[in-house]
Design a protein around this motif. Structure first.
Motif, PDB file in Angstrom:
ATOM      1  N   ARG A 154       0.823  -1.208   0.000  1.00  0.00           N
ATOM      2  CA  ARG A 154       0.000   0.000   0.000  1.00  0.00           C
ATOM      3  C   ARG A 154       0.860   1.262   0.000  1.00  0.00           C
ATOM      4  O   ARG A 154       0.389   2.337  -0.353  1.00  0.00           O
ATOM      5  CB  ARG A 154      -0.918  -0.012   1.223  1.00  0.00           C
ATOM      6  N   ARG A 155       2.116   1.146   0.423  1.00  0.00           N
ATOM      7  CA  ARG A 155       3.014   2.296   0.479  1.00  0.00           C
ATOM      8  C   ARG A 155       3.934   2.362  -0.743  1.00  0.00           C
ATOM      9  O   ARG A 155       4.860   3.161  -0.787  1.00  0.00           O
ATOM     10  CB  ARG A 155       3.853   2.225   1.753  1.00  0.00           C
ATOM     11  N   GLY A 156       3.702   1.506  -1.718  1.00  0.00           N
ATOM     12  CA  GLY A 156       4.480   1.546  -2.939  1.00  0.00           C
ATOM     13  C   GLY A 156       5.694   0.653  -2.966  1.00  0.00           C
ATOM     14  O   GLY A 156       6.426   0.643  -3.952  1.00  0.00           O
ATOM     15  N   GLY A 157       5.960  -0.100  -1.908  1.00  0.00           N
ATOM     16  CA  GLY A 157       7.100  -1.007  -1.870  1.00  0.00           C
ATOM     17  C   GLY A 157       6.646  -2.436  -1.676  1.00  0.00           C
ATOM     18  O   GLY A 157       5.505  -2.787  -1.956  1.00  0.00           O
ATOM     19  N   GLY A 158       7.538  -3.264  -1.190  1.00  0.00           N
ATOM     20  CA  GLY A 158       7.192  -4.664  -0.957  1.00  0.00           C
ATOM     21  C   GLY A 158       8.044  -5.240   0.156  1.00  0.00           C
ATOM     22  O   GLY A 158       9.205  -4.856   0.332  1.00  0.00           O
ATOM     23  N   ALA A 159       7.487  -6.157   0.927  1.00  0.00           N
ATOM     24  CA  ALA A 159       8.226  -6.873   1.964  1.00  0.00           C
ATOM     25  C   ALA A 159       7.844  -8.341   1.881  1.00  0.00           C
ATOM     26  O   ALA A 159       6.646  -8.689   1.835  1.00  0.00           O
ATOM     27  CB  ALA A 159       7.917  -6.317   3.355  1.00  0.00           C
ATOM     28  N   PHE A 160       8.852  -9.214   1.881  1.00  0.00           N
ATOM     29  CA  PHE A 160       8.647 -10.640   1.692  1.00  0.00           C
ATOM     30  C   PHE A 160       9.453 -11.378   2.766  1.00  0.00           C
ATOM     31  O   PHE A 160      10.642 -11.130   2.953  1.00  0.00           O
ATOM     32  CB  PHE A 160       9.078 -11.066   0.296  1.00  0.00           C
ATOM     33  N   LEU A 161       8.783 -12.279   3.488  1.00  0.00           N
ATOM     34  CA  LEU A 161       9.400 -12.989   4.596  1.00  0.00           C
ATOM     35  C   LEU A 161       9.435 -14.478   4.294  1.00  0.00           C
ATOM     36  O   LEU A 161       8.444 -15.035   3.798  1.00  0.00           O
ATOM     37  CB  LEU A 161       8.628 -12.756   5.897  1.00  0.00           C
ATOM     38  N   ARG A 162      10.563 -15.097   4.593  1.00  0.00           N
ATOM     39  CA  ARG A 162      10.656 -16.553   4.486  1.00  0.00           C
ATOM     40  C   ARG A 162      10.381 -17.133   5.866  1.00  0.00           C
ATOM     41  O   ARG A 162      11.059 -16.805   6.848  1.00  0.00           O
ATOM     42  CB  ARG A 162      12.037 -16.982   3.989  1.00  0.00           C
ATOM     43  N   ILE A 163       9.366 -18.003   5.953  1.00  0.00           N
ATOM     44  CA  ILE A 163       8.873 -18.524   7.218  1.00  0.00           C
ATOM     45  C   ILE A 163       9.096 -20.030   7.286  1.00  0.00           C
ATOM     46  O   ILE A 163       8.771 -20.767   6.334  1.00  0.00           O
ATOM     47  CB  ILE A 163       7.373 -18.216   7.399  1.00  0.00           C
ATOM     48  N   CYS A 164       9.644 -20.499   8.401  1.00  0.00           N
ATOM     49  CA  CYS A 164       9.788 -21.940   8.640  1.00  0.00           C
ATOM     50  C   CYS A 164       8.417 -22.536   8.923  1.00  0.00           C
ATOM     51  O   CYS A 164       7.693 -22.063   9.804  1.00  0.00           O
ATOM     52  CB  CYS A 164      10.731 -22.173   9.820  1.00  0.00           C
ATOM     53  N   LEU A 165       8.050 -23.564   8.199  1.00  0.00           N
ATOM     54  CA  LEU A 165       6.724 -24.151   8.347  1.00  0.00           C
ATOM     55  C   LEU A 165       6.610 -25.094   9.536  1.00  0.00           C
ATOM     56  O   LEU A 165       5.519 -25.494   9.912  1.00  0.00           O
ATOM     57  CB  LEU A 165       6.329 -24.892   7.059  1.00  0.00           C
TER      58      LEU A 165
END
Length: 299
Positions: free
Chosen positions: A186-197
């Motif tokens: 929504r702020r024009g950028g991106g954030a991506f997290l790698r999560i241990c399942l």
């Protein structure tokens, strides 16, 4: 031919519904009940190529305490259902003996919000793991893992900086997944997290100066820059695209699952005729599309 039976209470004491005949070859459909006898259909089944079995609610529950647990059984017989005119089924066609006809029990969700917890938001995406567990992203959670029996294994709640989760892409080894957070987009950028399942812990994080879409490919998750973006992927590969859908619904409509009104905001096909919709009130429902056995002129 496919036949659909509908029904509802008008908020007073009338039970009303429709019987809809659909020609699957042409897409043509006809409403069969006459205007003055639109009865609620609680169950129906083709018994042969010419006979449709109906279980109908009483017309109303005025001075009829058993109206919500009893109904009328009717056998509609037509030589050729493809030629049945619209609005041709009348009161005399729907006379039948009184039999037990209880209302269906509400569908129990596979996953749902805590009764005493904060108000949840929409389910954004659903992923079924090989063992049957379900991963979901939502307005209220970056990522949650649920068992097939409906037990929450763990949850990463939404926060003020990241918000909830938009999409998730599981890595090929099945041990972790990349998740796109809602707020940075929504702020024009991106954030991506790698999560241990295994336990829901964060393993890595990537940010992009512009918007990017998280896409699942045969080689693993891929970040595809949206117009104005320049970032390559968190896993295998990189790419560009003039336009990539974001997963945001373009249109919504009310759907009833065994009488339960839902607004599906995410949908996963888990097998032939089996659906897993996520709803606008943070429920996940396990559904099956039921079509009668194909016979001459019937489906």
């Amino acid at each position: 031919m496919l036949v659909l039976g509908t029904g509802s209470c008008d908020g007073g004491y009338f039970f009303e519904g429709e019987l809809v005949l659909v020609d699957l070859a042409t897409g043509e459909h006809r409403y069969l009940f006459a205007d003055d006898c639109r009865r609620e259909v609680r169950s129906l089944e083709w018994t042969d190529a010419h006979t449709l079995w109906l279980l109908l609610a009483p017309p109303d529950d005025w001075q009829d305490r058993a109206a919500r647990s009893e109904g009328h059984r009717v056998d509609l017989v037509r030589p050729d259902w493809r030629t049945v005119p619209a609005r041709s089924v009348r009161h005399q066609d729907l006379a039948g003996p009184r039999v037990p006809a209880p209302l269906p029990e509400p569908t129990h969700p596979v996953a749902g919000p805590d009764p005493g917890g904060p108000r949840p938001g929409e389910i954004r995406s659903l992923t079924v793991l090989p063992g049957g567990d379900i991963l979901l992203t939502a307005d209220h959670a970056l990522l949650e893992r649920w068992s097939a029996e409906g037990d929450r294994r763990w949850s990463l709640p939404a926060g003020p900086d990241l918000g909830g989760g938009r999409t998730a892409a599981v890595l090929a080894d099945g041990a972790s997944a990349w998740v796109e957070a809602l707020v940075p987009r929504r702020r024009g950028g991106g954030a991506f997290l790698r999560i241990c399942l295994a336990g829901g812990t964060e393993l890595a994080r990537r940010t992009t100066p512009g918007a990017a879409a998280l896409v699942t490919t045969s080689e693993g998750p891929l970040l595809v820059p949206m117009p104005g973006g320049t970032e390559n992927g968190p896993g295998a590969g990189s790419g560009t695209a003039p336009h990539t859908p974001t997963g945001t619904p373009r249109a919504r409509g009310h759907v009833h699952v065994r009488g339960v009104p839902v607004i599906p905001t995410a949908l996963t096909v888990t097998g032939p005729g089996r659906l897993l919709p996520g709803t606008g009130d943070a429920r996940v429902l396990r559904c099956r599309l039921a079509v009668g056995p194909e016979r001459d002129g019937g489906a």
